[in-house]
Design an enzyme around this catalytic site. Structure first.
Site, PDB file in Angstrom:
ATOM      1  N   LYS A  37      78.452 152.991  44.154  1.00 58.97           N
ATOM      2  CA  LYS A  37      78.031 153.806  45.308  1.00 58.97           C
ATOM      3  C   LYS A  37      78.916 153.500  46.521  1.00 58.97           C
ATOM      4  CE  LYS A  37      74.603 150.262  46.384  1.00 58.97           C
ATOM      5  NZ  LYS A  37      73.190 149.860  46.188  1.00 58.97           N
ATOM      6  N   TYR A 257      91.191 144.675  76.313  1.00 65.15           N
ATOM      7  CA  TYR A 257      90.105 145.313  77.070  1.00 65.15           C
ATOM      8  C   TYR A 257      89.101 144.269  77.539  1.00 65.15           C
ATOM      9  CZ  TYR A 257      91.549 149.944  75.416  1.00 65.15           C
ATOM     10  OH  TYR A 257      92.226 151.093  75.159  1.00 65.15           O
TER      11      TYR A 257
END
Ligand SMILES: *Cc1c(COP(=O)(O)O)cnc(C)c1O
Length: 364
Positions: A37, A257
């Site tokens: 999956k 940042y």
């Protein structure tokens, strides 16, 4: 400059085959339902299924995943681990030979009311204590009766459940779940399954006729305190990129940042072309290990969308274009996950479509 590709996920199919062989040794009397999956836990749905020669069947979570397997030429049995979500899926299951879990009354009603060309293979799911999906033990017999009487259900029925705490080796809930599952299915003739990776590794009394390995097949541990390599499994994925800049940084200067890391010394900062836009976790803190030229260096500053920065150290001789590994054989994803405060499952599964998958074998 030679042509470099940023953010490549190398998928070693020899490691995958090794892990599947080891799983067969670990559960010698069980068949193996390989769980693919979520795009094969980020490793590529079709490619993983194609290379998983030792798998006896495949498990997926969504009908779309099952249909992709069929469209990709996979002919082995495919099971929908959570069953179908609406009655209109039933003819699609029949047409594509897809097996289903039944865990609730709505699914049972839909099966009873459907007009199908041929019966569907059904795994009846029991809630043995996780309380997520499944029929409570006291109602199990009633479901078995209705499924037995339903013309749309293939016989014999199959029986499954799922552990909630099998990754915690001393958690008594696992033994209780095994007992409950065993006792409630004692008079049933069909095949049974309860163990995913952690159950396979820790509880041989949970193997029954089918085991359902997911994460360990990809060479990542389901346990928080040991890496899959310590258990003999090999990481299948290596996430790679390379340096796109090497910059001088002076003591007292910060990087990135928010300027959330400031160097205490003059040093060299490496900028690596991978970021959260590739699936590298933005929450990775300062100090998270990264390999540059096979040397462990700390992540410093905030991870940005396309790049992250590492402290190469004042004496570094690393150059633009030099290789970097974010996780893989030499840097277990489990270790990175511990820094980030998550599990290996999440890191490998969350790679984005920008990462280029490259399928490799062991180099000789
Ligand atoms: C995802 C899943 C698995 C595989 O779990 P791992 O911990 O990755 O081995 C097995 N069974 C079910 C029902 C699942 O949903």
């Amino acid at each position: 400059m030679s042509r470099l590709k940023a953010a490549v996920a190398s998928i070693n199919t020899d490691a995958l085959c090794h892990n599947i062989e080891l799983l067969h040794k670990q559960a010698p009397n069980s068949r193996l339902l390989a769980v693919v999956k979520a795009n094969g836990y980020g490793h590529g749905l079709i490619e993983v299924a194609k290379h998983a020669e030792g798998a006896d069947a495949f498990g997926v979570a969504r009908i779309e995943e099952a249909l992709q397997l069929r469209a990709g030429g996979i002919v082995k049995p495919v099971l929908l681990l959570e069953g179908f979500y609406s009655a209109s899926d039933l003819p699609i299951l029949v047409a594509n030979n897809i097996q289903t879990v039944v865990h609730c009354e709505e699914q049972l009603d839909a099966l009873e009311q459907a007009e199908l060309e041929s019966p569907v293979v059904v795994w009846l799911k029991m809630d043995t204590g996780m309380h997520r999906l499944g029929v409570r033990p006291e109602h199990y017999d009633e479901y078995i009766q209705r499924l037995h009487n339903c013309k749309n259900v293939a016989h014999p029925l199959r029986y499954m459940s799922h552990f909630g705490c099998a990754d915690e080796l001393d958690n008594p809930i696992t033994s209780q779940q095994i007992e409950l599952f065993k006792n409630t299915t004692a008079n049933c003739t069909g095949e049974r399954s309860i163990a995913a990776s952690s159950g396979i590794l820790s509880r041989s009394d949970s193997h029954f006729e089918w085991v359902r390995p997911g994460i360990i097949m990809y060479g990542v541990s389901p346990f928080s305190d040991n890496d899959a390599q310590q258990l003999g499994y090999r990481p299948v994925m290596t996430l790679r990129s390379h340096l796109i800049a090497v910059n001088e940084l002076k003591a007292g200067e910060s990087v990135g940042y928010g300027a959330n890391w400031t160097s205490e010394r003059d040093t060299k900062i490496g900028v690596i072309a991978v970021g959260y836009g590739d699936g590298y976790p933005r929450m990775a803190p300062n100090g998270t290990p990264v390999l540059v030229n096979n040397r462990k260096v700390p992540l410093v500053g905030r991870v940005s969308m396309d790049m992250l920065t590492v402290d190469l150290g004042p004496d570094a001789s690393d150059k633009v274009g030099d290789p970097s590994v974010l996780w893989g054989e030499a840097l277990p994803v489990e270790e990175v996950a511990r820094y980030v405060g998550t599990i290996g499952y999440e890191l490998v599964t969350k790679l984005t479509s920008r990462v280029i998958p490259v399928y490799t074998k062991d180099s000789i």
